[in-house]
Enzyme design. Structure first.
Site, mmCIF file in Angstrom:
data_model
loop_
_atom_site.group_PDB
_atom_site.id
_atom_site.type_symbol
_atom_site.label_atom_id
_atom_site.label_comp_id
_atom_site.label_asym_id
_atom_site.label_seq_id
_atom_site.Cartn_x
_atom_site.Cartn_y
_atom_site.Cartn_z
ATOM 1 N N GLY A 128 -70.205 86.058 72.677
ATOM 2 C CA GLY A 128 -69.152 87.040 72.498
ATOM 3 C C GLY A 128 -68.021 86.440 71.698
ATOM 4 O O GLY A 128 -68.021 86.423 70.468
ATOM 5 N N SER A 129 -67.055 85.889 72.413
ATOM 6 C CA SER A 129 -65.908 85.286 71.741
ATOM 7 C C SER A 129 -66.273 83.999 71.006
ATOM 8 O O SER A 129 -65.550 83.563 70.119
ATOM 9 C CB SER A 129 -64.802 84.992 72.761
ATOM 10 O OG SER A 129 -64.321 86.187 73.339
ATOM 11 N N ILE A 154 -72.098 97.252 70.978
ATOM 12 C CA ILE A 154 -71.792 97.508 69.575
ATOM 13 C C ILE A 154 -71.198 98.910 69.412
ATOM 14 O O ILE A 154 -71.865 99.917 69.654
ATOM 15 C CB ILE A 154 -73.042 97.335 68.700
ATOM 16 C CG1 ILE A 154 -73.633 95.931 68.916
ATOM 17 C CG2 ILE A 154 -72.704 97.568 67.237
ATOM 18 C CD1 ILE A 154 -72.670 94.787 68.659
ATOM 19 N N ARG A 269 -40.003 114.705 88.990
ATOM 20 C CA ARG A 269 -40.465 114.488 90.361
ATOM 21 C C ARG A 269 -39.263 114.263 91.261
ATOM 22 O O ARG A 269 -38.420 113.396 90.991
ATOM 23 C CB ARG A 269 -41.384 113.275 90.408
ATOM 24 C CG ARG A 269 -41.832 112.867 91.808
ATOM 25 C CD ARG A 269 -42.838 113.864 92.373
ATOM 26 N NE ARG A 269 -43.490 113.319 93.554
ATOM 27 C CZ ARG A 269 -43.043 113.460 94.810
ATOM 28 N NH1 ARG A 269 -41.917 114.144 95.035
ATOM 29 N NH2 ARG A 269 -43.705 112.933 95.820
ATOM 30 N N GLY A 340 -46.924 107.157 91.645
ATOM 31 C CA GLY A 340 -47.338 107.087 93.037
ATOM 32 C C GLY A 340 -48.783 107.521 93.199
ATOM 33 O O GLY A 340 -49.648 107.235 92.368
ATOM 34 N N GLY A 341 -49.073 108.245 94.286
ATOM 35 C CA GLY A 341 -50.432 108.695 94.559
ATOM 36 C C GLY A 341 -51.008 109.533 93.446
ATOM 37 O O GLY A 341 -52.211 109.470 93.155
ATOM 38 N N GLU A 364 -62.415 92.432 70.191
ATOM 39 C CA GLU A 364 -61.790 91.800 69.017
ATOM 40 C C GLU A 364 -61.205 90.435 69.373
ATOM 41 O O GLU A 364 -60.239 89.975 68.775
ATOM 42 C CB GLU A 364 -60.698 92.704 68.410
ATOM 43 C CG GLU A 364 -61.149 94.112 68.131
ATOM 44 C CD GLU A 364 -61.339 94.413 66.650
ATOM 45 O OE1 GLU A 364 -61.090 93.520 65.840
ATOM 46 O OE2 GLU A 364 -61.743 95.540 66.350
#
Length: 385
Positions: A128-129, A154, A269, A340-341, A364
């Site tokens: 990968g990296s 990919i 809210r 919150g919830g 990337e």
């Protein structure tokens, strides 16, 4: 691009994103697909070629111009940018950085128009990296190359018309050396694409495994021709640097959207008969997110400027990608906390963006790879074995 033309492009993209795409975000997330009419509009607007030079039919944006466009694209689901991001980014730049004149003439106009969708085939299960572990191989057979191996995660593979496949062509070369890049058209005998990956987030942005079972391509398929053999890692590194700037800018755009959602929620809210915006602990969360987003924007603009003038094409993009991908995760976390919830419920924008944002710290080049790039750039030989 002329400044007035750039303003017109940005205004058009902003209007398109906010009036056409934002209302469809839940539909895209639930259906794991971007509607065909949105794809068609992206082609008509030239979004498949914003970073491709005008001589090949693109808009030819500089890095400084491109990141401003990416700020606008980041406001909505990453699935939108994913449609055309690879054409402009890591796949298209393979040709811009290393292609022969003939390869550029053949492919870039079709990438810019959206006639062709490209994928960047570098990542593997064990590479990968760190591409030094690349296992996909290409062996010369007469006038052809025969490619065998598999690629993982990919982007756009299920719909790609051509895949830029990175394969080891010198089996004795150490580390990142001895790697070449091949133009492999979809439908090539031996090329197959697995089912779409089931991901945590970024629904509508498709990834899949790619399998190459003795795929035969002509010598002309090597990006860069004969001079491109064994130059794949050099090409990939330059493409990824450009891509990191773009991703950093997308993260800034997403952070701006998250700040917007957080602020609107805090204003409306109510608890104890008053908006929660009056609570100083909520104000602190908002202030931290605003500061993070502004810092990211400044860093991206600075890195894009030094990328354009050539004074920093390595650590600047890495620093921008590192900071902004981590930053948007913090902003998303605070957005959920302020909600919150409600912020933990499906159908709420900040919940979706919280899932979407996590991937930016991985692709990337992971955050840890960016740390290594930045540190080695400033420390020089003392940091290397």
């Amino acid at each position: 691009m002329d400044p007035s033309d750039l303003r017109d492009v940005l205004a058009a993209v902003r209007d398109f994103v906010r009036t056409e795409v934002v209302p469809l975000e839940e539909e895209i997330d639930a259906g794991d697909a971007v509607p065909d009419r949105i794809v068609a509009q992206c082609r008509e607007m030239g979004l498949y070629g914003f970073a491709i030079p005008e001589e090949f039919g693109g808009l030819g944006l500089t890095a400084s111009e491109e990141v401003r466009l990416a700020f606008e694209l980041g406001w909505t689901t990453p699935a939108l940018r994913s449609l055309f991001g690879t054409n402009n980014g890591i796949a298209g730049h393979v040709l811009l950085e290393g292609g022969t004149p003939e390869q550029k003439r053949e492919w870039l106009p079709r990438l810019a128009s959206g006639e062709v969708t490209a994928s960047f085939g570098l990542t593997e299960a064990d590479a990968g990296s760190d591409p030094s572990s690349l296992a996909t191989r290409a062996v010369r057979d007469g006038d052809d190359w025969v490619i065998t191996g598999s690629k993982r995660y990919i982007t756009n593979a299920p719909v790609a018309d051509v895949i830029m496949v990175f394969a080891r062509t010198d089996l004795d070369a150490p580390g990142n050396r001895g790697i070449s890049t091949f133009l492999v058209p979809a439908g090539s005998p031996g090329l197959s694409v697995g089912p779409k990956d089931a991901k945590m987030g970024q629904f509508g942005a498709w990834t899949a495994d790619v399998h190459l079972d003795d795929v035969r391509v002509p010598a002309e398929a090597v990006v860069g021709g004969p001079d491109g053999v064994d130059q794949g890692f050099r090409i990939a590194a330059r493409c990824l640097a450009h891509g990191r700037l773009h991703i950093a800018a997308v993260c800034v755009g997403m952070a701006d959207r998250l700040v917007h959602e957080t602020v609107e929620f805090a204003r409306t809210r109510e608890q104890r008969g008053a908006p929660i915006a009056r609570f100083q602990l909520v104000q602190g969360l908002v202030a931290d997110s605003v500061t993070d987003a502004r810092a990211g924007r400044g860093l991206v603009l600075d890195a894009a400027g030094t990328f354009d003038d050539g004074s920093d094409t390595v650590s600047g993009p890495a620093a921008a990608k590192y900071f902004c991908s981590e930053m948007v995760g913090r902003v998303a976390d605070r957005a959920v906390q302020v909600h919150g919830g409600a912020g933990y419920m499906r159908g709420v924008t900040v919940e979706r963006f919280y899932r979407d944002a996590r991937l930016f710290r991985i692709y990337e080049g992971t955050s840890q790879i960016q740390q290594v790039i930045i540190a080695r750039d400033v420390l020089g030989k003392a940091a290397r074995a």
